[in-house]
Scaffold this motif. Structure first.
Motif, short mmCIF file in Angstrom:
data_model
loop_
_atom_site.label_atom_id
_atom_site.label_comp_id
_atom_site.label_asym_id
_atom_site.label_seq_id
_atom_site.Cartn_x
_atom_site.Cartn_y
_atom_site.Cartn_z
N GLU A 1 0.84 -1.19 0.00
CA GLU A 1 0.00 0.00 0.00
C GLU A 1 0.87 1.24 0.00
OE1 GLU A 1 -2.50 -0.09 3.39
OE2 GLU A 1 -3.91 -1.51 2.54
N THR A 2 0.43 2.27 -0.70
CA THR A 2 1.12 3.55 -0.65
C THR A 2 0.72 4.28 0.62
OG1 THR A 2 -0.66 4.71 -1.79
CG2 THR A 2 1.05 3.68 -3.16
N GLY A 3 1.50 5.30 1.00
CA GLY A 3 1.17 6.09 2.18
C GLY A 3 -0.18 6.74 2.06
N GLY A 4 -0.51 7.22 0.84
CA GLY A 4 -1.79 7.88 0.63
C GLY A 4 -2.96 6.93 0.82
N LEU A 5 -2.80 5.67 0.34
CA LEU A 5 -3.88 4.69 0.49
C LEU A 5 -4.05 4.30 1.94
CD1 LEU A 5 -5.98 2.84 -0.73
CD2 LEU A 5 -4.16 1.15 -1.16
N ARG A 6 -2.94 4.16 2.67
CA ARG A 6 -3.03 3.84 4.09
C ARG A 6 -3.77 4.93 4.86
NH1 ARG A 6 2.29 1.93 3.33
NH2 ARG A 6 3.14 3.92 4.07
N GLU A 7 -3.45 6.18 4.55
CA GLU A 7 -4.11 7.30 5.22
C GLU A 7 -5.60 7.34 4.90
OE1 GLU A 7 -3.09 9.51 7.57
OE2 GLU A 7 -1.41 8.11 7.64
N LEU A 8 -5.94 7.04 3.65
CA LEU A 8 -7.35 7.03 3.25
C LEU A 8 -8.11 5.94 4.02
CD1 LEU A 8 -9.69 7.94 1.46
CD2 LEU A 8 -8.87 6.34 -0.30
N LYS A 9 -7.52 4.74 4.11
CA LYS A 9 -8.17 3.65 4.83
C LYS A 9 -8.31 3.99 6.31
CE LYS A 9 -7.13 -0.61 3.76
NZ LYS A 9 -6.33 -1.84 3.46
N LYS A 10 -7.29 4.67 6.85
CA LYS A 10 -7.34 5.07 8.25
C LYS A 10 -8.45 6.07 8.50
CE LYS A 10 -4.24 6.75 11.90
NZ LYS A 10 -2.86 7.23 12.20
N ARG A 11 -8.57 7.08 7.62
CA ARG A 11 -9.63 8.08 7.76
C ARG A 11 -11.00 7.43 7.66
NH1 ARG A 11 -6.32 11.21 4.38
NH2 ARG A 11 -7.70 10.82 2.61
N ARG A 12 -11.14 6.46 6.74
CA ARG A 12 -12.42 5.79 6.57
C ARG A 12 -12.78 4.98 7.82
NH1 ARG A 12 -11.93 3.73 0.25
NH2 ARG A 12 -12.55 5.72 -0.71
N MET A 13 -11.78 4.38 8.45
CA MET A 13 -12.05 3.62 9.67
C MET A 13 -12.46 4.55 10.80
SD MET A 13 -12.46 0.86 11.28
CE MET A 13 -11.79 -0.44 10.22
N TYR A 14 -11.81 5.71 10.91
CA TYR A 14 -12.24 6.71 11.90
C TYR A 14 -13.71 7.05 11.70
CZ TYR A 14 -7.81 8.13 14.14
OH TYR A 14 -6.67 8.18 14.90
N ALA B 1 -14.18 16.88 14.47
CA ALA B 1 -12.74 16.93 14.21
C ALA B 1 -12.37 17.92 13.12
CB ALA B 1 -12.22 15.53 13.86
N ASP B 2 -13.17 17.99 12.07
CA ASP B 2 -12.84 18.91 10.97
C ASP B 2 -12.88 20.36 11.40
OD1 ASP B 2 -12.50 16.79 9.27
OD2 ASP B 2 -14.46 16.95 8.32
N HIS B 3 -13.59 20.65 12.50
CA HIS B 3 -13.72 22.03 12.96
C HIS B 3 -12.68 22.39 14.02
CE1 HIS B 3 -17.40 22.89 10.76
NE2 HIS B 3 -17.86 21.72 11.13
N GLU B 4 -11.90 21.42 14.47
CA GLU B 4 -10.92 21.72 15.51
C GLU B 4 -9.86 22.69 14.97
OE1 GLU B 4 -8.17 19.50 18.86
OE2 GLU B 4 -9.19 18.33 17.35
N GLY B 5 -9.63 23.77 15.69
CA GLY B 5 -8.66 24.77 15.26
C GLY B 5 -9.14 25.65 14.13
N GLU B 6 -10.44 25.59 13.80
CA GLU B 6 -10.96 26.32 12.65
C GLU B 6 -10.81 27.83 12.80
OE1 GLU B 6 -14.55 25.16 9.88
OE2 GLU B 6 -15.30 26.03 11.74
N ASP C 1 -24.39 25.42 8.65
CA ASP C 1 -23.37 24.58 9.26
C ASP C 1 -23.82 24.18 10.67
OD1 ASP C 1 -21.01 23.54 10.48
OD2 ASP C 1 -19.77 24.71 9.12
N ALA C 2 -23.74 22.90 10.98
CA ALA C 2 -24.24 22.41 12.26
C ALA C 2 -23.53 23.04 13.45
CB ALA C 2 -24.10 20.89 12.32
N VAL C 3 -22.27 23.45 13.30
CA VAL C 3 -21.54 24.01 14.44
C VAL C 3 -22.06 25.39 14.83
CG1 VAL C 3 -19.44 22.70 14.00
CG2 VAL C 3 -19.67 24.99 13.05
N THR C 4 -22.84 26.04 13.95
CA THR C 4 -23.46 27.31 14.30
C THR C 4 -24.78 27.12 15.05
OG1 THR C 4 -24.78 27.53 12.28
CG2 THR C 4 -22.50 28.34 12.19
#
Length: 205
Positions: free
Chosen positions: A3-16, A67-72, A102-105
């Protein structure tokens, strides 16, 4: 084939995402306290140790949705265009969030979003964990504002204002208002709140 690094990261994000989404669905359906980590792991067909490699605590399974909003706010200030003050950037970003519901509002009346908010604010241990998330946001924003005591004070006030605005919108919607119907008032209230920030916090202007 490796697996490439990019594919590993994609699979990791999907598992999260899968672990968090399944967990939230179970928590909403059965109650946070009634669902164990083992239940979530079994539903996703992974072991408990594997789940804990992704999420150190049960509460993190819920808050991953933010998570996507952390540090926004810090990113908004750091990436603002030349000639734009921190306050202008933050105000514009919040108003844009209201416009796209946006739900965070808090200005979102989708039943799934409301159920998630009820889960978060109705679960004391998740609320306690949320404080750590808020503190990280303050730290990141304080750094973008130059750090020091002045930066931390300004960041604390910004994060507090955004949190109060979001909770008030959510409160109104759970009381029966629609997001579309509340939108003009939410914009007016948010604009006034940011005006008050600008008049009281010189670092933001």
């Amino acid at each position: 084939m490796a697996e490439t690094g990019g594919l590993r990261e994609l699979k990791k994000r999907r598992m999260y995402e899968r672990l968090s989404d399944v967990a939230i669905g179970l928590f909403v359906e059965r109650g946070f306290e009634e669902v164990t980590v083992a239940d979530v792991a079994a539903a996703v067909e992974v072991s408990k140790p594997t789940l804990f490699r992704y999420f150190p605590t049960k509460e993190d399974l819920v808050l991953h949705r933010l998570a996507d909003h952390e540090g926004e706010a810090g990113r908004v200030v750091a990436g603002r265009p030349e000639g734009c003050s921190p306050l202008e950037a933050l105000r514009g970003h919040f108003l844009e969030g209201l416009a796209r519901r946006d739900a965070v509002t808090g200005l979102n009346d989708d039943e799934g979003v409301l159920a998630f908010h009820r889960l978060v604010y109705g679960t004391p241990s998740v609320v306690a964990r949320l404080h750590a998330y808020v503190e990280r946001n303050e730290e990141i924003l304080a750094g973008a504002l130059g750090g020091g005591v002045a930066g931390r004070l300004a960041a604390g006030q910004v994060v507090a204002v955004q949190r109060v605005l979001a909770r008030e919108n959510w409160r109104r919607i759970t009381g029966g208002d629609s997001a579309d119907g509340l939108y003009p008032e939410a914009v007016a209230v948010a604009s006034e709140a940011f005006d008050q920030l600008g008049s009281g916090v010189a670092l933001l202007s």
